[in-house]
Design an enzyme around this catalytic site. Sequence first.
Site, mmCIF file in Angstrom:
data_model
loop_
_atom_site.group_PDB
_atom_site.id
_atom_site.type_symbol
_atom_site.label_atom_id
_atom_site.label_comp_id
_atom_site.label_asym_id
_atom_site.label_seq_id
_atom_site.Cartn_x
_atom_site.Cartn_y
_atom_site.Cartn_z
ATOM 1 N N ALA A 287 0.976 -1.056 -0.221
ATOM 2 C CA ALA A 287 0.232 0.121 -0.026
ATOM 3 C C ALA A 287 0.882 1.282 -0.013
ATOM 4 O O ALA A 287 1.869 1.175 0.147
ATOM 5 C CB ALA A 287 -0.762 -0.022 1.300
ATOM 6 N N LYS A 288 0.186 2.491 -0.388
ATOM 7 C CA LYS A 288 1.053 3.660 -0.319
ATOM 8 C C LYS A 288 1.864 4.134 0.741
ATOM 9 O O LYS A 288 2.947 4.566 0.766
ATOM 10 C CB LYS A 288 -0.123 4.831 -0.717
ATOM 11 N N ARG A 289 1.364 3.527 2.012
ATOM 12 C CA ARG A 289 1.873 3.940 3.315
ATOM 13 C C ARG A 289 3.268 2.984 3.535
ATOM 14 O O ARG A 289 3.928 3.423 4.443
ATOM 15 C CB ARG A 289 1.037 3.610 4.472
ATOM 16 N N ASP A 290 3.514 2.172 2.604
ATOM 17 C CA ASP A 290 4.660 1.363 2.689
ATOM 18 C C ASP A 290 6.058 1.787 1.905
ATOM 19 O O ASP A 290 6.889 1.448 2.436
ATOM 20 C CB ASP A 290 4.604 0.156 1.933
ATOM 21 N N GLY A 291 5.722 3.245 1.523
ATOM 22 C CA GLY A 291 7.134 3.862 1.121
ATOM 23 C C GLY A 291 7.080 3.926 -0.499
ATOM 24 O O GLY A 291 6.041 4.645 -0.759
#
Length: 320
Positions: free
Chosen positions: A253-257
């Site tokens: 997901a986007k929050r993973d970097g």
Amino acid sequence: MSAVQPHSAHRSTGGGATVGKGRFAPSPSGDLHVGNLRTALLAWLFARSTGRGFLLRIEDLDRVRPGAAQRQLADLAAIGLEWDPPVVEQSTRLALYEAAIERLTAAGLTYECFCTRREIQQAATAPHGPMGAYPGTCRDLTAAERAERRAAGRPAALRLRSAVTDFTITDELHGEYRGAVDDLVLRRGDGMPAYNLAVVVDDADQGVDQVVRGDDLLPSTPRQAYLATLLGLPVPHYAHVPLVLNTEGQRLAKRDGAVTLGDRLALGETPEQVFGLLARSLGYQANTPPELLAEFRPADLPRAPWRLDPARLVASNPGP
Ligand code: GLU
């Protein structure tokens, strides 16, 4: 087992021979992440390695972010993929989906459903139906009951009157796969065609006979194949490919970097390096799409999800 009249699903390519096609069909809800790019690469490899055409279809009946489709195409081109024009947008094809819905309705295979999402969640699953299936609350409403619900202003969805509770498909990577079929929604309460209907109509209309996509969609496939048979349309060959997971084993997901091509370019990687990363994740050392195409063997594909640490750059993410 066709229940309604087939329509012209097979497109002749002039000389009389039909050329099958593969496709990649992103929803323009945001930028593609490396897992989506990898699925697109696999769809391209499966199509081109079998002499098929390759199409892109923008699935914009839901969740559209302005500019996302354009960026998705640009990112696919940047990693070296090419496709056969035109790129089709589902929002321009509503009449096609309505025609399919009308054919099913004329064959007595649809009914209006007035249930809210909440009511469906609260209702017990039908006694003989698959787990989580629509319990059939509105399946046998009388004309008077329907009129009463319409008068109450409830927007109706249109559902398929399914004659089966499961259906079996064959998948290149998963083999025989049997999955639930319920009275799936064909037209949503807001009047838009449902994804499961649009995808079936589009693949047949576009001459797509090979569907390669993420294996999160495998559970939806039996109902799509069943719907195709009801419409007298051919069932495509399927290959559902593993997703990409983060280091915790969750869907990327986007929050993973640094998960999108744009993120990675901003960190100094080149599109060629990102392509190389995808090739390595598939077990190949190739550096360009033509090189990879020459080596591609579907039977050797990794069957497990690809684990990626997006916080680290190409050199630190060597393989599957
Ligand atoms: N539009 C769907 C998605 O982005 C894919 C549908 C398909 O490949 O059949 O998840």
